[in-house]
Design an enzyme around this catalytic site. Sequence first.
Site, mmCIF file in Angstrom:
data_model
loop_
_atom_site.group_PDB
_atom_site.id
_atom_site.type_symbol
_atom_site.label_atom_id
_atom_site.label_comp_id
_atom_site.label_asym_id
_atom_site.label_seq_id
_atom_site.Cartn_x
_atom_site.Cartn_y
_atom_site.Cartn_z
ATOM 1 C CE LYS A 188 -1.818 2.692 3.078
ATOM 2 N NZ LYS A 188 -1.843 4.022 2.438
ATOM 3 N N GLY A 240 7.325 4.523 8.023
ATOM 4 C CA GLY A 240 6.437 5.653 8.279
ATOM 5 C C GLY A 240 6.740 6.242 9.641
ATOM 6 C CD GLU A 262 14.144 0.585 7.992
ATOM 7 O OE1 GLU A 262 14.632 1.487 8.710
ATOM 8 O OE2 GLU A 262 14.809 -0.375 7.561
ATOM 9 C CB CYS A 296 13.261 8.668 7.799
ATOM 10 S SG CYS A 296 14.153 7.738 6.557
ATOM 11 C CD GLU A 393 10.696 12.277 11.485
ATOM 12 O OE1 GLU A 393 9.650 11.714 11.846
ATOM 13 O OE2 GLU A 393 11.563 11.737 10.781
#
Length: 481
Positions: A188, A240, A262, A296, A393
């Site tokens: 997805k 994600g 991750e 990331c 973040e």
Amino acid sequence: MAKTTSAAFEYAPAPESRSIVDIKPSYGLFVNGEFVDGHGAAFKTLSPAIEEVLAEIAEADQADVDAAVKAARKAYDKVWSRMPGRERAKYLYRIARIIQERARELAVLESLDNGKPIKESRDVDVPLVAAHFFYYAGWADKLEYAGRGADPQPLGVAGQVIPWNFPLLMLAWKIAPALACGNTVVLKPAETTPLTALLFAEICQQADLPPGVVNIITGAGATGQALVSHPGVDKVAFTGSTEVGKAIARAVAGTDKRVTLELGGKAANIVFDDAPIDQAVEGIVDGIFFNQGHVCCAGSRLLVQESVFEELLERLKRRMSTLRMGDPLDKNTDIGAINSAEQLHRIRELSEVGDAEGAERWAAACDLPAKGYWFPPTIFTGVSQAHRIAREEIFGPVLSVLTFRTPAEAVEKANNTPYGLSAGVWTDKGSRILSMADKLRAGVVWANTFNKFDPTSPFGGYKESGYGREGGRHGLEGYLK
Ligand code: TAP
């Protein structure tokens, strides 16, 4: 960037670029080798640079997820797991070659749907995508060397969920090792960037990949949730946010599903006073402004040794003033559009928190296009470790600058984060690079460079950045019993 802060400007994407790729008005789900209608409510995907609808996308509901998992299971049992590795490799090589042949189409589509500059999608994303398929094709008939014993076995059906920042590259990181090991896949893509995954589905057809080996289902978080919690899925691979990663870990707890996660990061990019300053400035710019900071492993916390702080800051500002922001399809663009209104809101909100907490904001003067989602490359100085912009973040082009005096202080500050994905070290001393690499609690440590990726290198995090490794030989382990 242009040097005024005045009126917004309008632009239309270069028509010749758009004609390179044929975007259909609507797309179905790719299940069992065919495009089929979804049973959910179709949604639209936009170009974030111009806020124009690119296409309508089917949404997979529970029944569609079921159908995709069933197709993957059948392909696994009847075809893919029985096929000798050298035969599977032929398909992966074929896919890699078609990606190279259709590279311009893929790059333009990625830039349109994601907002990233074409020079990045053309020179970084798409070549790396092909490289991953070539690399893992090479492993398909050598799995006895993968570190899982003499006769390693695949896991079965992999349910894979990916984010919007590197839509095609994350797909390659997930699909290439899974197929090389003999697993089949239901993937997805993110709601805001489904188009290159759907073009990849066409590439699977073109490569004559047996039906059901790769299935692409589109939708939002609920579709992802249905996929990862489906009882027919043997392996969950997720990239994600840490928040969703934790929810997935909870959802699969107590099942025998294998999981790799991750997740997010807040990397320190550490500059010592003996570093080549101009080279470090390039690395800092690349570390945080590459892909609008939607990375990331972005070097979002700059740690500078106090003695070179003033000089480095001045050179950094000068360099930032030369960055060009605008049309992602313009080959001269350095900074593209923010991927969505929602992400832009988050970047603005956290930057305002930075102002309120007393940090000092600086951005080069620039024109922002009238339409679309934009945020100028920005730095905050006077940041302390307690500030939210030093801890959370931001996932945008915003750099928090801190200083340090000694290597020990640099290590302490760098590791003072719940994340542990990556770090950068800039110094002239090889011994210091090695000692810092030992002490930094990060999955990847770059030395005198930043944001360098290669299919042969494992990538992944410590702490809240997740577990498992993707890339290299280690990337096979997550797909073998
Ligand atoms: P998320 O909101 O976590 O979304 C990631 C994917 O999960 C999307 O496809 C999303 O669908 C789906 N999803 C949302 N809720 C779900 C649920 N409950 N169950 C299953 N799937 C669900 O992250 P994002 O905003 O797209 O991406 C940004 C984050 O990804 C950042 O934190 C970044 O650091 C991280 N990231 C990490 C890495 C690595 S390698 N560590 C690489 C890239 C990005 P929709 O988007 O369609 O809602």
